[in-house]
Design an enzyme around this catalytic site. Structure first.
Site, short mmCIF file in Angstrom:
data_model
loop_
_atom_site.label_atom_id
_atom_site.label_comp_id
_atom_site.label_asym_id
_atom_site.label_seq_id
_atom_site.Cartn_x
_atom_site.Cartn_y
_atom_site.Cartn_z
N THR A 227 0.87 -1.18 0.00
CA THR A 227 0.00 0.00 0.00
C THR A 227 0.91 1.23 0.00
OG1 THR A 227 0.00 0.12 2.40
CG2 THR A 227 -1.72 -1.20 1.40
N GLU B 260 -5.62 -4.04 -0.80
CA GLU B 260 -5.96 -5.18 0.06
C GLU B 260 -7.08 -6.04 -0.52
OE1 GLU B 260 -5.35 -2.14 1.08
OE2 GLU B 260 -4.47 -2.06 3.09
N LYS C 145 -15.19 17.29 10.10
CA LYS C 145 -16.14 17.23 11.21
C LYS C 145 -16.51 18.64 11.61
CE LYS C 145 -14.15 12.90 12.60
NZ LYS C 145 -12.76 12.90 12.08
N TRP D 45 -20.74 15.35 9.85
CA TRP D 45 -19.68 15.11 8.89
C TRP D 45 -20.01 15.72 7.54
CZ3 TRP D 45 -17.75 9.34 9.48
CH2 TRP D 45 -17.15 9.21 10.74
P1 ADP Z 1 -3.19 3.39 -2.06
O1 ADP Z 1 -3.88 3.55 -0.72
O2 ADP Z 1 -1.97 2.59 -2.05
O3 ADP Z 1 -3.17 4.64 -2.88
P2 ADP Z 1 -5.32 1.83 -3.00
O4 ADP Z 1 -5.57 1.72 -4.45
O5 ADP Z 1 -5.27 0.62 -2.20
O6 ADP Z 1 -4.01 2.51 -2.98
O7 ADP Z 1 -6.33 2.87 -2.34
C1 ADP Z 1 -7.58 2.45 -1.93
C2 ADP Z 1 -8.44 3.60 -1.55
O8 ADP Z 1 -8.71 4.45 -2.65
C3 ADP Z 1 -9.81 3.18 -1.10
O9 ADP Z 1 -9.81 2.72 0.21
C4 ADP Z 1 -10.59 4.46 -1.30
O10 ADP Z 1 -10.40 5.37 -0.25
C5 ADP Z 1 -9.98 5.04 -2.52
N1 ADP Z 1 -10.82 4.73 -3.69
C6 ADP Z 1 -10.64 3.78 -4.60
N2 ADP Z 1 -11.60 3.82 -5.54
C7 ADP Z 1 -12.44 4.83 -5.21
C8 ADP Z 1 -13.64 5.37 -5.77
N3 ADP Z 1 -14.17 4.91 -6.89
N4 ADP Z 1 -14.22 6.39 -5.11
C9 ADP Z 1 -13.72 6.88 -3.97
N5 ADP Z 1 -12.59 6.42 -3.41
C10 ADP Z 1 -11.95 5.41 -4.01
#
Ligand code: ADP
Length: 543
Positions: A185, A330, A439, A444
């Protein structure tokens, strides 16, 4: 009593075996890092992957060893994946956009023994090699003619290295639950964490994404993953396309609007996928230069929230339906995708757009719930938001080398760190990352929703909203805007644009124009950096 069916392990090499057997002549086209377009087929990719496997085996790489790649999407990168997994070793995709210290950290943490790297990254890796004691050999993904002079220990051009092995090799016979891939990640907070995919999870995940209401891939498709192989398995496309017998187009290092447009149209791509920033650039390019996307039948957009304005531009201007997808490293990564169920189908485009802007519903293989902070499940009413938690066939159970750390709740769900609502039809909407929600007075405010609306303004190229400390309300939203080239929208004009579209108390307290917004290694707005940049900012309302 056990079933009496064959034991056919779900192994990654079976995917390329299948593609070579049933769709062997299907094209795999890449923009090479050296420049020219390169054409090959699944049959040849498999053959060369077998040679990668045999050659790695001769280098002493064994089952479970980690082999890293630092490379763009090309046929060579694809071959290395199948070759590495094919001897039971673990492909570790390194994201070149990580900070140098993070690259060093994850490669040492992974104990990578070999690094396959593109020409682009030779200077970077030369700087880091002294801090990578576990790497025994650097294989530059090029031929002898393009091989640069390099200080990298034991460096060799890929084509020469590969020429030393033939394809007479049998894939390793490993358990389907054996590790096959590793991706960290991006670690915007804390150290990056390693997600260790298995053969089984990758094969099941790819199968899920092929399905009609997910990516819906077929042998009649030409698939272009713009999303890099190093960004969460290119959302499965390096497995899903061969599994479906679809042709593959690999865009190499050029991911700007003009280059993406050029390859989409010249290679007649029918399905593509990437994060919103890529599509902002493509749409801006087409706005300026004109153009059409006659072959593209759908585009998957995810990784961060896709603003409705982008969905509308693709659908109305270019007649390309958008599939909004959500997921995370994940989850291999696909968690949900916005297909249209009959119960939400409507002739009213505005209403349909409202659905399409959600992150959709789960494919088979993913289960989810939303809960409050105490873990109590919340209703799926489209209004109540809570922590989004998931479990499934391709969801992480533990992080690599942190195996004693429990990351699931008592029902086996993993907390995604996202805050979301789920409506009665099953459609999920991300409100925010839990650490990014604003917040205000105990309530929120969704930064994502404000950002989505702001980029709908014709002068806005990109927008971010962060919470700024406020003496009365705790936090209030600040809208940060990157204007389109040559435009300078005024503060009041932008606020007036938002006013009819949001609740009064969601109105940002101020607007600032900036030349650029920082992004994470996977193309997301880097909120931590913005919060740092604006930590001393005083809102005009904070008196
Ligand atoms: P990193 O955290 O390594 O940049 P990830 O691809 O694992 O990579 O990130 C996942 C996060 O990206 C999700 O938990 C979410 O917060 C955000 N995310 C992914 N796709 C979307 C989406 N379509 N809309 C909003 N948030 C998104």
């Amino acid at each position: 009593m056990r079933g009496l069916m064959q034991d056919w392990p779900l192994l990654i090499p079976k995917v390329i075996d299948y593609a070579a057997a049933e769709h062997g002549g299907r094209a795999v086209v890449s923009r090479s890092v050296e420049g020219p377009m390169h054409r090959t087929t699944y049959r040849e990719v498999r053959e060369r992957a077998l040679r990668v496997a045999k050659r790695l085996d001769r280098d002493g790489i064994r089952v479970g060893d980690r082999v890293a790649t630092l490379a763009w999407n090309t046929w060579r990168h694809l071959e290395t994946w199948y070759g590495i997994a094919g001897i039971g070793a673990v492909y570790h995709t390194v994201n070149p956009r990580l900070f140098e210290d993070q690259i060093v950290y994850i490669m040492n943490h992974a104990e990578d023994r070999v690094l396959f790297l593109d020409l682009t990254f030779v200077p970077l890796v030369e700087k880091l090699a002294g801090r990578l004691p576990t790497v025994e050999r650097y294989i530059v993904l090029t031929d002898a003619a393009h091989m640069p002079r390099t200080t990298l220990p034991n460096a060799v051009p890929y084509e020469d290295w590969l020429a030393e092995a033939d394809a007479d090799f049998r894939w390793a016979d490993v358990d389907e639950n054996a590790a096959a891939g590793l991706c960290y990640t991006s670690g915007t907070t804390g150290e990056p964490k390693g997600v260790l995919y298995s053969h089984r999870s990758n094969v099941l995940h790819a199968t899920m994404t092929v399905m009609p209401d997910c990516f819906g891939l077929s042998a009649r498709d030409t698939v272009m993953p713009v999303v890099p192989l190093f960004h969460a398995n290119s959302w499965s496309l390096a497995f899903a396309a061969p599994m479906a017998g679809a042709g593959l187009v690999m865009p190499g290092p050029k991911l700007d609007g003009a280059s993406v447009y050029d390859i989409l149209t010249s290679e007649r791509v029918t399905f593509t996928a990437a994060v919103p920033t890529i599509w902002f650039a493509l749409l801006q390019h087409m706005e300026k230069e004109g153009g059409a996307l006659p072959d593209l039948t759908r585009v998957a957009i995810g990784g961060s929230a896709c603003p409705p304005a982008v969905i509308e531009a693709f659908e109305k201007k270019y007649d390309v339906p958008v599939l909004h997808a959500w997921g995370m490293t994940e989850m291999s990564p696909v968690g949900s995708i916005c297909g249209i169920k009959p119960e939400v189908q409507t002739e009213d485009y505005e209403k349909l757009l409202g659905v399409k802007a959600t992150q959709g519903y789960t494919p088979f293989g993913v289960e989810w719930k939303i809960t409050d902070d105490d873990g109590v499940a919340l209703p799926h009413d489209g209004r109540t938001f809570g922590r989004l938690k998931v479990r499934g066939a391709a969801v992480a159970r533990r992080y690599f080398k942190r195996e004693d750390e429990e990351i699931l709740d008592e029902e086996g769900y993993f907390d995604t760190g996202d805050v979301a609502t789920i409506d009665a039809d099953g459609y999920m909407r991300i409100t925010d990352r839990s650490k990014d929600v604003i917040k205000s007075g105990g309530e929120w405010i969704s930064s994502i929703e404000l950002e989505n609306l702001a980029v709908g303004h014709p002068d806005v190229a990109e927008a971010a909203v962060i919470g700024i400390a406020h003496p009365k309300w705790d936090e209030r939203p600040l809208l940060i805007v990157v204007p389109k080239a040559g435009r300078e929208p005024g503060r009041d004009e932008l606020l007036e644009f938002l006013r009819p579209r949001i609740a009064k108390w969601w109105m940002p307290d101020d607007v600032v124009l900036v030349p650029d917004i920082p992004h994470t290694a996977t193309g997301k707005i880097l909120k931590t950096a913005l919060r740092e940049r604006f930590k001393d900012y005083r809102l005009p309302t904070a008196v």
